[in-house]
Write an enzyme that holds these catalytic residues in place. Structure first.
Site, mmCIF file in Angstrom:
data_model
loop_
_atom_site.group_PDB
_atom_site.id
_atom_site.type_symbol
_atom_site.label_atom_id
_atom_site.label_comp_id
_atom_site.label_asym_id
_atom_site.label_seq_id
_atom_site.Cartn_x
_atom_site.Cartn_y
_atom_site.Cartn_z
ATOM 1 N N TYR A 143 136.611 -1.180 87.616
ATOM 2 C CA TYR A 143 135.231 -1.212 87.805
ATOM 3 C C TYR A 143 134.985 -1.806 89.170
ATOM 4 C CZ TYR A 143 133.796 -0.937 82.955
ATOM 5 O OH TYR A 143 133.519 -0.395 81.716
ATOM 6 N N LYS A 194 147.240 0.114 77.637
ATOM 7 C CA LYS A 194 147.580 1.344 77.486
ATOM 8 C C LYS A 194 148.925 1.472 78.184
ATOM 9 C CE LYS A 194 145.884 4.779 76.011
ATOM 10 N NZ LYS A 194 146.195 5.477 74.924
ATOM 11 N N ASP A 227 143.625 1.974 72.045
ATOM 12 C CA ASP A 227 143.184 3.141 71.200
ATOM 13 C C ASP A 227 143.458 2.793 69.621
ATOM 14 O OD1 ASP A 227 145.503 3.690 71.855
ATOM 15 O OD2 ASP A 227 145.638 5.798 71.556
ATOM 16 N N ASP A 251 135.158 -3.802 77.619
ATOM 17 C CA ASP A 251 133.785 -3.506 77.598
ATOM 18 C C ASP A 251 133.477 -2.582 76.254
ATOM 19 O OD1 ASP A 251 131.380 -2.819 78.235
ATOM 20 O OD2 ASP A 251 131.808 -1.563 80.006
ATOM 21 N N ASP A 255 132.004 -4.346 72.447
ATOM 22 C CA ASP A 255 130.639 -3.740 71.874
ATOM 23 C C ASP A 255 130.764 -3.111 70.502
ATOM 24 O OD1 ASP A 255 129.206 -4.445 74.187
ATOM 25 O OD2 ASP A 255 128.462 -2.111 74.509
#
Ligand code: NAD
Length: 361
Positions: A143, A194, A227, A251, A255
């Site tokens: 970000y 990852k 994942d 993020d 959520d």
């Protein structure tokens, strides 16, 4: 008697209503725990823009910086959407606060209160008793990484660019928060990245491993691909204690996990920096559709205050009591967002009453 300086920023929409109930819980802590809260109220968001022409004034920022903890409600509303300059929109006040305080660690619990287990989209036995703490890096990663932007390609067409970037120092400081939290909980950390396809993930895994071996060998560490972490969160979420992850994966994963546990009105969060005050706020927004109607659920704000007790004010026992009182109140009363047959429907103040009653008995 210990006095704590608290900056209270109710903000917009339902913010003032839910923070009123937080103040009642604060008064109970003062009465029963021999501490005093010196509370300074301030403006943030749209209401600050109306009063001061900016969504967070220098004066409010200075007050917040000098306090022991900052309790915020929510910011924003349709009356400011597209109506004020981009750098003066309500959210800009919150972003400034986070940046100026260098709040790099976002803590989000995903807890399933037994009374709400049937409200989850997963089966009761999979979520009842769930208690995960996400430790998400908040100040770095994709970000913020450079280069970024949208560019024209020489041969025509365009390219959008963002860069995932983490230094070893950034990884180490957020990992330290996760390991410290795990020591206060069940002593287990899953670090999600990852590493199979991203160099930033390889470095993340190496640095977490090194820090663990050097300083936190008593904590159980497992690495998990982000994942797979997403899959495990919906398959068997109770296997997790602390999940350490970066800004982007945090993020998404936090959520998704939050929604396993019921309503937005139930979810607290904390953002911590290095030594300065923490910022405690509900995950939800200002809910303009129900503002001013005594309909908002104050629990996310009250549980955020419980996090402040635990992480900034060193009052873990009081935090436990507040969380237990919330759980007890849910056995009998519900605000509209979490209403189910057989319970008494109450407003914002009625939920506050039930929590206060539970605290006093
Ligand atoms: P929202 O979280 O405000 O509301 C989403 C839905 O959940 C609404 O139907 C609302 O009524 C309900 N809801 C939210 N909190 C509730 C509570 N405590 N009790 C009962 N119901 C609750 O999200 P939104 O509608 O997308 O955004 C509204 C405004 O809030 C926008 O201006 C947005 O920018 C802002 N916002 C602020 C923050 C923040 O301050 N941190 C976070 C998200 C959104």
């Amino acid at each position: 008697m210990t006095t704590y300086n608290i900056t209270m920023l109710p903000g917009d929409g339902i913010g003032p209503e839910i923070m009123r109930e937080v103040k009642r819980v604060m008064a109970w802590v003062e009465e029963t725990h021999g501490v005093s809260f010196d509370v300074t109220d301030g403006l943030i968001g749209g209401c600050a823009y109306e009063a001061d022409g900016v969504p967070l004034s220098d004066e409010t920022l200075a007050t917040a910086k000098a306090s022991d903890a900052i309790l915020m409600g929510a910011v924003g509303g349709p009356q400011w959407d597209g109506q004020v300059p981009y750098d003066k929109r309500p959210e800009a006040g919150l972003l400034r606060l986070r940046k100026e305080l260098d709040l790099f660690a976002n803590l989000r619990p995903a807890m399933c209160f037994d009374a709400l287990a049937d409200a989850s989209s997963l089966k009761r036995e999979i979520v009842a008793g769930l208690d995960i703490l996400f430790v998400r890096e908040l100040a770095g990663g994709v970000y913020f990484g450079e280069p970024r932007g949208i560019e024209n390609l020489p041969g025509g067409g365009r390219v959008g660019i963002n860069t995932q970037r983490y230094t070893d120092a950034e990884i180490i400081r957020i990992s330290r928060v996760a390991f410290d939290m795990a020591r206060k909980r069940d002593g287990r950390v899953h670090s999600a990245e990852k590493a199979n396809v991203m160099e930033a993930g390889v470095l993340w895994r190496e640095e977490v491993t090194k820090l663990h071996a050097a300083e936190y060998a008593d904590v159980k560490l497992e690495h998990i691909l982000a994942d797979n972490c997403a899959m495990q969160l919906v398959k068997a979420p109770k296997q997790f204690d602390v999940i350490l992850t970066d800004n982007l994966f945090g993020d998404l994963l936090s959520d998704a996990a939050a929604m396993l546990t019921g309503s937005l009105g139930m979810l607290p969060s904390a953002s911590l920096g290095d030594g300065g005050p923490g910022l405690y706020e509900p995950v939800h927004g200002s809910a303009p559709d129900i503002a001013g109607e005594n309909l908002a659920n104050p629990i996310a704000a009250i549980l955020s205050f419980a996090m402040a007790l635990r992480y900034s004010l060193n009052m873990g026992d009081a935090a436990d009591q507040v969380e237990a009182a919330v759980s007890k109140a849910l056995d009998s009363v519900r605000t509209g967002d979490i209403y189910a047959d057989g319970f008494t429907r109450v407003g914002t103040d009625g939920m506050g009453d039930a929590i206060l009653t539970a605290l006093k008995h």
